[in-house]
Design an enzyme around this catalytic site. Sequence first.
Site, PDB file in Angstrom:
ATOM      1  N   HIS A 148       3.785  -5.527  -9.485  1.00  0.00           N
ATOM      2  CA  HIS A 148       3.690  -4.637  -8.222  1.00  0.00           C
ATOM      3  C   HIS A 148       4.724  -3.596  -8.233  1.00  0.00           C
ATOM      4  O   HIS A 148       4.895  -3.114  -7.304  1.00  0.00           O
ATOM      5  CB  HIS A 148       3.910  -5.677  -7.245  1.00  0.00           C
ATOM      6  CG  HIS A 148       2.683  -6.625  -6.690  1.00  0.00           C
ATOM      7  ND1 HIS A 148       2.740  -7.433  -5.746  1.00  0.00           N
ATOM      8  CD2 HIS A 148       1.670  -6.705  -7.634  1.00  0.00           C
ATOM      9  CE1 HIS A 148       1.461  -8.230  -6.081  1.00  0.00           C
ATOM     10  NE2 HIS A 148       0.921  -7.657  -6.974  1.00  0.00           N
ATOM     11  N   THR A 191       4.902 -18.468  -3.824  1.00  0.00           N
ATOM     12  CA  THR A 191       4.139 -17.448  -3.675  1.00  0.00           C
ATOM     13  C   THR A 191       2.781 -18.120  -2.661  1.00  0.00           C
ATOM     14  O   THR A 191       2.645 -19.042  -3.016  1.00  0.00           O
ATOM     15  CB  THR A 191       3.381 -16.707  -4.912  1.00  0.00           C
ATOM     16  OG1 THR A 191       2.234 -15.962  -4.700  1.00  0.00           O
ATOM     17  CG2 THR A 191       2.763 -17.652  -5.924  1.00  0.00           C
ATOM     18  N   ASN A 251       7.244 -24.788  -3.748  1.00  0.00           N
ATOM     19  CA  ASN A 251       6.695 -24.171  -2.348  1.00  0.00           C
ATOM     20  C   ASN A 251       7.036 -24.958  -1.309  1.00  0.00           C
ATOM     21  O   ASN A 251       6.416 -26.094  -1.426  1.00  0.00           O
ATOM     22  CB  ASN A 251       5.323 -23.400  -2.489  1.00  0.00           C
ATOM     23  CG  ASN A 251       5.333 -22.311  -1.581  1.00  0.00           C
ATOM     24  OD1 ASN A 251       5.779 -22.484  -0.299  1.00  0.00           O
ATOM     25  ND2 ASN A 251       4.600 -21.331  -1.525  1.00  0.00           N
TER      26      ASN A 251
HETATM   27  N1  APR Z   1      11.545 -21.364  -2.066  1.00  0.00           N
HETATM   28  C1  APR Z   1      10.273 -21.223  -2.497  1.00  0.00           C
HETATM   29  N2  APR Z   1       9.371 -20.598  -1.783  1.00  0.00           N
HETATM   30  C2  APR Z   1       9.646 -20.291  -0.697  1.00  0.00           C
HETATM   31  C3  APR Z   1      10.861 -20.192  -0.219  1.00  0.00           C
HETATM   32  C4  APR Z   1      11.911 -20.878  -0.888  1.00  0.00           C
HETATM   33  N3  APR Z   1      13.179 -20.688  -0.486  1.00  0.00           N
HETATM   34  N4  APR Z   1      10.551 -19.840   1.248  1.00  0.00           N
HETATM   35  C5  APR Z   1       9.391 -19.421   1.303  1.00  0.00           C
HETATM   36  N5  APR Z   1       8.781 -19.783   0.219  1.00  0.00           N
HETATM   37  C6  APR Z   1       7.378 -19.541   0.101  1.00  0.00           C
HETATM   38  C7  APR Z   1       6.506 -19.400   1.607  1.00  0.00           C
HETATM   39  O1  APR Z   1       6.003 -20.613   1.768  1.00  0.00           O
HETATM   40  C8  APR Z   1       5.376 -18.555   1.192  1.00  0.00           C
HETATM   41  O2  APR Z   1       4.328 -19.548   0.407  1.00  0.00           O
HETATM   42  O3  APR Z   1       7.249 -18.215  -0.482  1.00  0.00           O
HETATM   43  C9  APR Z   1       5.916 -17.669  -0.141  1.00  0.00           C
HETATM   44  C10 APR Z   1       5.920 -16.371   0.318  1.00  0.00           C
HETATM   45  O4  APR Z   1       4.625 -15.928   0.350  1.00  0.00           O
HETATM   46  P1  APR Z   1       4.357 -14.335   0.785  1.00  0.00           P
HETATM   47  O5  APR Z   1       5.423 -13.711   1.756  1.00  0.00           O
HETATM   48  O6  APR Z   1       2.974 -13.936   0.927  1.00  0.00           O
HETATM   49  O7  APR Z   1       4.655 -13.537  -0.793  1.00  0.00           O
HETATM   50  P2  APR Z   1       3.830 -13.327  -1.924  1.00  0.00           P
HETATM   51  O8  APR Z   1       3.052 -14.454  -2.335  1.00  0.00           O
HETATM   52  O9  APR Z   1       4.842 -13.049  -3.037  1.00  0.00           O
HETATM   53  O10 APR Z   1       2.879 -12.086  -1.530  1.00  0.00           O
HETATM   54  C11 APR Z   1       2.292 -11.606  -2.778  1.00  0.00           C
HETATM   55  O11 APR Z   1       1.432  -9.599  -1.210  1.00  0.00           O
HETATM   56  O12 APR Z   1       2.336  -8.427   0.599  1.00  0.00           O
HETATM   57  C12 APR Z   1       2.028  -8.460  -0.958  1.00  0.00           C
HETATM   58  O13 APR Z   1       2.749  -7.062  -2.590  1.00  0.00           O
HETATM   59  C13 APR Z   1       3.114  -8.035  -1.599  1.00  0.00           C
HETATM   60  O14 APR Z   1       3.685  -9.004  -3.908  1.00  0.00           O
HETATM   61  C14 APR Z   1       3.513  -9.403  -2.393  1.00  0.00           C
HETATM   62  C15 APR Z   1       2.287 -10.226  -2.405  1.00  0.00           C
END
Ligand code: APR
Length: 244
Positions: free
Chosen positions: A121, A192, A217
Amino acid sequence: MQISAELIKKVAEAKKVCVLTGAGVSAESGVPTFRGGGNSAVWKGMPFDQISSARMVKENLPEVWEWFDYRRGVLKDCKPNEAHRALMFWESRLRENFLLVTQNIDGLHTQAGSRNIIELHGNIQRSKCTKGCRLKYEMLPTEIPHSPDICDLCDAPLRPDVVLFGEMLPEGYFEYAVEFANDCDLFMSIGTSAVVYPAASLAEIAKKKGAFCIEINPEETPASYLYNESLRGKAGEILPKILQ
Ligand code: APR
């Protein structure tokens, strides 16, 4: 959290590894996630997928920059954590047989020393021309607000070099990740929410080809059913244990 000796052995014996990371891997560095709540989910009353969209770049670029400069400000004091370091260590063992695919734009994996990495990204510390010429501009993390503003070549305004909602991924990046996921014997997804495609499809691809799949996660995700093991906890605590 107890991790089975069997899982640790599986990880130690893996010969070709593909890892997908999301915002959760940087949560312990103080970077807010998107969907786990936190203070970055809404900007001036606008949901993040609206302000971070191709449409907003056309309609209100200064506002987009305000949001991205705000996020660059949050990142200024964030450092790589144990999870970023563990992944760098894993790569140093497997070298070209290790690929890190990240959806994060924070650059923390690179800061930790990861080199075989695809930033699907983009990167928040880079800008590019709105006219689509190939020039890119590195920004200093401390340079807030961003600079420069205008493309040297086209005289057009610059925009963040990140993939926004409604935009295509940079050509070749995802294709390379797919090739690697198709051929790995271990796939790991870390932090994620697995709702943004095509990144989320990498686990499906690896699973179909018979790779052992692990998810880290604290929460269940829509993709959890795919994984051979789902480890519920924080990446910075679990990864160093797995890779001991
Ligand atoms: N360790 C592991 N996982 C964690 C932790 C941690 N300490 N803290 C939170 N999480 C998990 C949450 O439970 C959640 O499922 O990380 C995840 C974060 O999810 P999102 O905020 O949706 O992030 P992501 O999956 O990277 O989003 C994908 O969406 O907004 C767009 O472009 C943006 O790259 C991003 C994409």
